[in-house]
Every structure is written in structure tokens, then in C-alpha cells.
Scaffold this motif. Structure first.
Motif, PDB file in Angstrom:
ATOM      1  N   GLY A  12       0.769  -1.228   0.000  1.00  0.00           N
ATOM      2  CA  GLY A  12       0.000   0.000   0.000  1.00  0.00           C
ATOM      3  C   GLY A  12       0.804   1.283   0.000  1.00  0.00           C
ATOM      4  O   GLY A  12       0.224   2.365   0.119  1.00  0.00           O
ATOM      5  N   HIS A  13       2.138   1.182  -0.134  1.00  0.00           N
ATOM      6  CA  HIS A  13       2.919   2.430  -0.213  1.00  0.00           C
ATOM      7  C   HIS A  13       2.636   3.078  -1.558  1.00  0.00           C
ATOM      8  O   HIS A  13       2.715   2.428  -2.596  1.00  0.00           O
ATOM      9  CB  HIS A  13       4.416   2.162  -0.047  1.00  0.00           C
ATOM     10  N   PRO A  14       2.289   4.360  -1.573  1.00  0.00           N
ATOM     11  CA  PRO A  14       1.871   4.997  -2.822  1.00  0.00           C
ATOM     12  C   PRO A  14       2.997   5.391  -3.782  1.00  0.00           C
ATOM     13  O   PRO A  14       2.714   5.774  -4.919  1.00  0.00           O
ATOM     14  CB  PRO A  14       1.124   6.248  -2.347  1.00  0.00           C
ATOM     15  N   ASP A  15       4.247   5.266  -3.382  1.00  0.00           N
ATOM     16  CA  ASP A  15       5.356   5.664  -4.259  1.00  0.00           C
ATOM     17  C   ASP A  15       5.655   4.534  -5.253  1.00  0.00           C
ATOM     18  O   ASP A  15       6.124   3.465  -4.868  1.00  0.00           O
ATOM     19  CB  ASP A  15       6.599   5.961  -3.428  1.00  0.00           C
ATOM     20  N   ILE A  40       1.533 -17.266  -3.563  1.00  0.00           N
ATOM     21  CA  ILE A  40       1.548 -15.836  -3.263  1.00  0.00           C
ATOM     22  C   ILE A  40       1.158 -15.016  -4.489  1.00  0.00           C
ATOM     23  O   ILE A  40       1.622 -15.280  -5.597  1.00  0.00           O
ATOM     24  CB  ILE A  40       2.960 -15.388  -2.829  1.00  0.00           C
ATOM     25  N   GLN A  41       0.309 -14.022  -4.255  1.00  0.00           N
ATOM     26  CA  GLN A  41       0.024 -12.996  -5.257  1.00  0.00           C
ATOM     27  C   GLN A  41       0.293 -11.653  -4.609  1.00  0.00           C
ATOM     28  O   GLN A  41       0.061 -11.485  -3.404  1.00  0.00           O
ATOM     29  CB  GLN A  41      -1.420 -13.066  -5.739  1.00  0.00           C
ATOM     30  N   VAL A  42       0.769 -10.707  -5.401  1.00  0.00           N
ATOM     31  CA  VAL A  42       1.070  -9.372  -4.897  1.00  0.00           C
ATOM     32  C   VAL A  42       0.232  -8.356  -5.653  1.00  0.00           C
ATOM     33  O   VAL A  42       0.145  -8.396  -6.884  1.00  0.00           O
ATOM     34  CB  VAL A  42       2.576  -9.042  -5.057  1.00  0.00           C
ATOM     35  N   ILE A  43      -0.365  -7.454  -4.897  1.00  0.00           N
ATOM     36  CA  ILE A  43      -1.058  -6.294  -5.464  1.00  0.00           C
ATOM     37  C   ILE A  43      -0.251  -5.072  -5.035  1.00  0.00           C
ATOM     38  O   ILE A  43      -0.185  -4.752  -3.847  1.00  0.00           O
ATOM     39  CB  ILE A  43      -2.501  -6.177  -4.935  1.00  0.00           C
ATOM     40  N   ASP A  44       0.384  -4.412  -5.989  1.00  0.00           N
ATOM     41  CA  ASP A  44       1.139  -3.191  -5.713  1.00  0.00           C
ATOM     42  C   ASP A  44       0.244  -2.023  -6.103  1.00  0.00           C
ATOM     43  O   ASP A  44       0.113  -1.681  -7.280  1.00  0.00           O
ATOM     44  CB  ASP A  44       2.441  -3.182  -6.498  1.00  0.00           C
ATOM     45  N   VAL A  45      -0.400  -1.432  -5.119  1.00  0.00           N
ATOM     46  CA  VAL A  45      -1.407  -0.403  -5.367  1.00  0.00           C
ATOM     47  C   VAL A  45      -0.848   0.763  -6.185  1.00  0.00           C
ATOM     48  O   VAL A  45      -1.552   1.313  -7.039  1.00  0.00           O
ATOM     49  CB  VAL A  45      -2.015   0.079  -4.025  1.00  0.00           C
ATOM     50  N   PHE A  83      -1.487  -6.626   4.431  1.00  0.00           N
ATOM     51  CA  PHE A  83      -1.497  -5.225   4.015  1.00  0.00           C
ATOM     52  C   PHE A  83      -0.279  -4.541   4.618  1.00  0.00           C
ATOM     53  O   PHE A  83      -0.071  -4.619   5.835  1.00  0.00           O
ATOM     54  CB  PHE A  83      -2.754  -4.508   4.522  1.00  0.00           C
ATOM     55  N   ILE A  84       0.513  -3.880   3.778  1.00  0.00           N
ATOM     56  CA  ILE A  84       1.697  -3.157   4.253  1.00  0.00           C
ATOM     57  C   ILE A  84       1.600  -1.730   3.742  1.00  0.00           C
ATOM     58  O   ILE A  84       1.460  -1.508   2.535  1.00  0.00           O
ATOM     59  CB  ILE A  84       2.996  -3.829   3.771  1.00  0.00           C
ATOM     60  N   TYR A  85       1.661  -0.764   4.672  1.00  0.00           N
ATOM     61  CA  TYR A  85       1.560   0.641   4.265  1.00  0.00           C
ATOM     62  C   TYR A  85       2.124   1.554   5.351  1.00  0.00           C
ATOM     63  O   TYR A  85       2.210   1.170   6.514  1.00  0.00           O
ATOM     64  CB  TYR A  85       0.105   1.020   3.947  1.00  0.00           C
ATOM     65  N   PRO A  86       2.480   2.792   4.984  1.00  0.00           N
ATOM     66  CA  PRO A  86       2.921   3.773   5.975  1.00  0.00           C
ATOM     67  C   PRO A  86       1.725   4.529   6.544  1.00  0.00           C
ATOM     68  O   PRO A  86       0.694   4.675   5.884  1.00  0.00           O
ATOM     69  CB  PRO A  86       3.814   4.710   5.159  1.00  0.00           C
ATOM     70  N   ILE A  87       1.875   5.013   7.758  1.00  0.00           N
ATOM     71  CA  ILE A  87       0.873   5.911   8.341  1.00  0.00           C
ATOM     72  C   ILE A  87       1.201   7.323   7.846  1.00  0.00           C
ATOM     73  O   ILE A  87       2.312   7.817   8.040  1.00  0.00           O
ATOM     74  CB  ILE A  87       0.918   5.860   9.887  1.00  0.00           C
ATOM     75  N   TRP A  88       0.238   7.935   7.220  1.00  0.00           N
ATOM     76  CA  TRP A  88       0.342   9.329   6.789  1.00  0.00           C
ATOM     77  C   TRP A  88      -0.808  10.097   7.412  1.00  0.00           C
ATOM     78  O   TRP A  88      -1.975   9.719   7.241  1.00  0.00           O
ATOM     79  CB  TRP A  88       0.262   9.440   5.262  1.00  0.00           C
ATOM     80  N   MET A  89      -0.508  11.118   8.171  1.00  0.00           N
ATOM     81  CA  MET A  89      -1.525  11.949   8.819  1.00  0.00           C
ATOM     82  C   MET A  89      -2.477  11.087   9.655  1.00  0.00           C
ATOM     83  O   MET A  89      -3.683  11.309   9.683  1.00  0.00           O
ATOM     84  CB  MET A  89      -2.280  12.793   7.796  1.00  0.00           C
ATOM     85  N   GLY A  90      -1.942  10.093  10.324  1.00  0.00           N
ATOM     86  CA  GLY A  90      -2.707   9.280  11.249  1.00  0.00           C
ATOM     87  C   GLY A  90      -3.417   8.082  10.659  1.00  0.00           C
ATOM     88  O   GLY A  90      -4.000   7.286  11.393  1.00  0.00           O
ATOM     89  N   THR A  91      -3.371   7.916   9.340  1.00  0.00           N
ATOM     90  CA  THR A  91      -4.091   6.820   8.719  1.00  0.00           C
ATOM     91  C   THR A  91      -3.349   6.362   7.461  1.00  0.00           C
ATOM     92  O   THR A  91      -2.216   6.768   7.214  1.00  0.00           O
ATOM     93  CB  THR A  91      -5.552   7.240   8.418  1.00  0.00           C
ATOM     94  N   MET A  92      -3.996   5.551   6.655  1.00  0.00           N
ATOM     95  CA  MET A  92      -3.377   5.057   5.430  1.00  0.00           C
ATOM     96  C   MET A  92      -3.286   6.158   4.379  1.00  0.00           C
ATOM     97  O   MET A  92      -4.085   7.100   4.395  1.00  0.00           O
ATOM     98  CB  MET A  92      -4.166   3.867   4.884  1.00  0.00           C
ATOM     99  N   PRO A  93      -2.365   6.051   3.436  1.00  0.00           N
ATOM    100  CA  PRO A  93      -2.295   7.012   2.343  1.00  0.00           C
ATOM    101  C   PRO A  93      -3.574   6.997   1.499  1.00  0.00           C
ATOM    102  O   PRO A  93      -4.252   5.964   1.388  1.00  0.00           O
ATOM    103  CB  PRO A  93      -1.096   6.539   1.512  1.00  0.00           C
ATOM    104  N   ALA A  94      -3.895   8.132   0.896  1.00  0.00           N
ATOM    105  CA  ALA A  94      -5.134   8.282   0.119  1.00  0.00           C
ATOM    106  C   ALA A  94      -5.224   7.276  -1.020  1.00  0.00           C
ATOM    107  O   ALA A  94      -6.317   6.782  -1.322  1.00  0.00           O
ATOM    108  CB  ALA A  94      -5.228   9.709  -0.423  1.00  0.00           C
ATOM    109  N   LEU A  95      -4.117   6.938  -1.654  1.00  0.00           N
ATOM    110  CA  LEU A  95      -4.154   5.994  -2.771  1.00  0.00           C
ATOM    111  C   LEU A  95      -4.631   4.621  -2.308  1.00  0.00           C
ATOM    112  O   LEU A  95      -5.431   3.973  -2.992  1.00  0.00           O
ATOM    113  CB  LEU A  95      -2.787   5.885  -3.449  1.00  0.00           C
ATOM    114  N   LEU A  96      -4.169   4.176  -1.154  1.00  0.00           N
ATOM    115  CA  LEU A  96      -4.620   2.891  -0.626  1.00  0.00           C
ATOM    116  C   LEU A  96      -6.101   2.953  -0.276  1.00  0.00           C
ATOM    117  O   LEU A  96      -6.857   2.022  -0.561  1.00  0.00           O
ATOM    118  CB  LEU A  96      -3.792   2.484   0.595  1.00  0.00           C
TER     119      LEU A  96
END
Length: 192
Positions: A12-15, A40-45, A83-96
């Protein structure tokens, strides 16, 4: 050896360039899962093409983009979701969040009676953040994570859910990073 599972990992990292600690953690989990023979399957958002939903009509009956349909297939076929993602502004990034709105539409994640149709799938949620994880969990009460667990995954019937909160990522030394890499490999081998 762990029972072989069908696992879908959602990066879920948007970069789209990659190279962040979220990517390192995902690679470690995938290595461990492959060692145990998990499917295993990967979804790179960040690599998907989809518009943001802008109306109730789009959410309930708009066309499903091809990338989202493929992602839904991977989600439906999995026994375990990561699900793997960074916290941005207290929650998940908008793209995720935009991806989840597209993928977890009525008819896929919830039936016409409002019942979750992804019951029987387990999930691991791995979040990275700049602040200490204890501050996020206890002072901020992990509000963004709790919303994700209860209002999206739980509503769709997914459970049990486990989580890894990884704080102070920007100032983390190599030894601490390696400890998390080894932990993710171990969780990948176990398929949990």
C-alpha cells in the motif's frame, strides 16, 4: 512446516518507485512465504490504474476497472491477506484508501443484505510510521488502523486480524531494521 496457504500481499505504499521500508518488509515477508511454499500474489497499489470514486452511484454500480477486477480476483482467492503501508496523517495514504473503496464495493465484499462475504480470510496489517508506535497506539488510539480493521476488513467478514506497528522508521538503525526484516520473514514462513 506451516500449512501451505494462498496469500495475497497488498503493498500500500503509494510511491511507484519503491525503495521504502514498506517495500523491504514486503520483500522479507514474500521471501519467507516462498521458503514455505505458500502460493503468493502481490497487489502493488502504486502500479494500478483506477479512478477515485466520486458518487454513491459509482460505488454501488459503476464499472469496475480492469486492474481492480484483477485485484478482486486475487483477494477472493486468498486465504490470508497481508497489508503493508505507511501511516500518513494518522491513517493510510489516500491511494490505498481509494483502492479499498474500489475493491471492497458492495457485491464483492458485502452482499445485498450487508453481510461480509470475505469471511474465513485472515489478515496481517503491517504499518510503518515516523512516531513511536506506542504513542500511535496509546495516545492516538491507533484510530486510522482501528477504522481500517473495523469498518473495512471486519465489515467484509475478514478475521482474525494481526498487526505489526513499526515506529520511528526514519531514525531506525540497521540492527533494528534487520530485526523487523527477520520477523517479517518468519511471519511469511508461517503464513500469518
Amino acid at each position: 512446516m506451516a500449512q501451505v496457504k494462498h496469500i495475497t500481499l497488498i503493498q500500500g505504499h503509494p510511491d511507484p518507485q519503491g525503495g521504502h521500508f514498506c517495500h523491504v518488509l514486503a520483500d522479507a515477508y514474500l521471501r519467507g512465504a516462498a521458503q514455505s511454499g505458500h502460493a503468493i500474489q502481490v497487489i502493488d497499489v502504486a502500479q494500478l490504474e483506477f479512478p477515485l470514486l466520486r458518487s454513491r452511484a459509482e460505488f454501488h454500480g459503476g464499472p469496475v476497472p480492469d486492474d481492480i477486477a484483477q485485484a478482486q480476483s486475487a483477494l477472493a482467492g486468498a486465504e490470508h491477506l497481508v497489508f503493508i503501508y505507511p501511516i500518513w496523517m494518522g491513517t493510510m495514504p489516500a491511494l490505498l484508501k481509494g483502492f479499498l473503496e474500489q475493491a471492497f464495493r458492495p457485491g464483492f465484499a458485502v452482499n445485498e443484505l450487508g453481510k461480509g462475504v470475505l469471511k474465513g480470510k485472515s489478515a496481517r496489517i503491517v504499518v510503518t510510521m515516523a512516531m513511536p508506535a506506542l504513542i500511535y497506539r496509546w495516545y492516538y488510539r491507533a484510530h486510522g488502523l482501528r477504522s481500517f480493521e473495523h469498518n473495512i476488513l471486519g465489515f467484509a467478514g475478514i478475521g482474525p486480524m494481526r498487526e505489526n506497528l513499526i515506529g520511528m522508521v526514519e531514525g531506525m538503525n540497521d540492527a533494528a531494521r534487520q530485526k523487523w526484516v527477520h520477523k517479517m520473514e518468519k511471519q511469511g514462513r508461517a503464513g500469518c
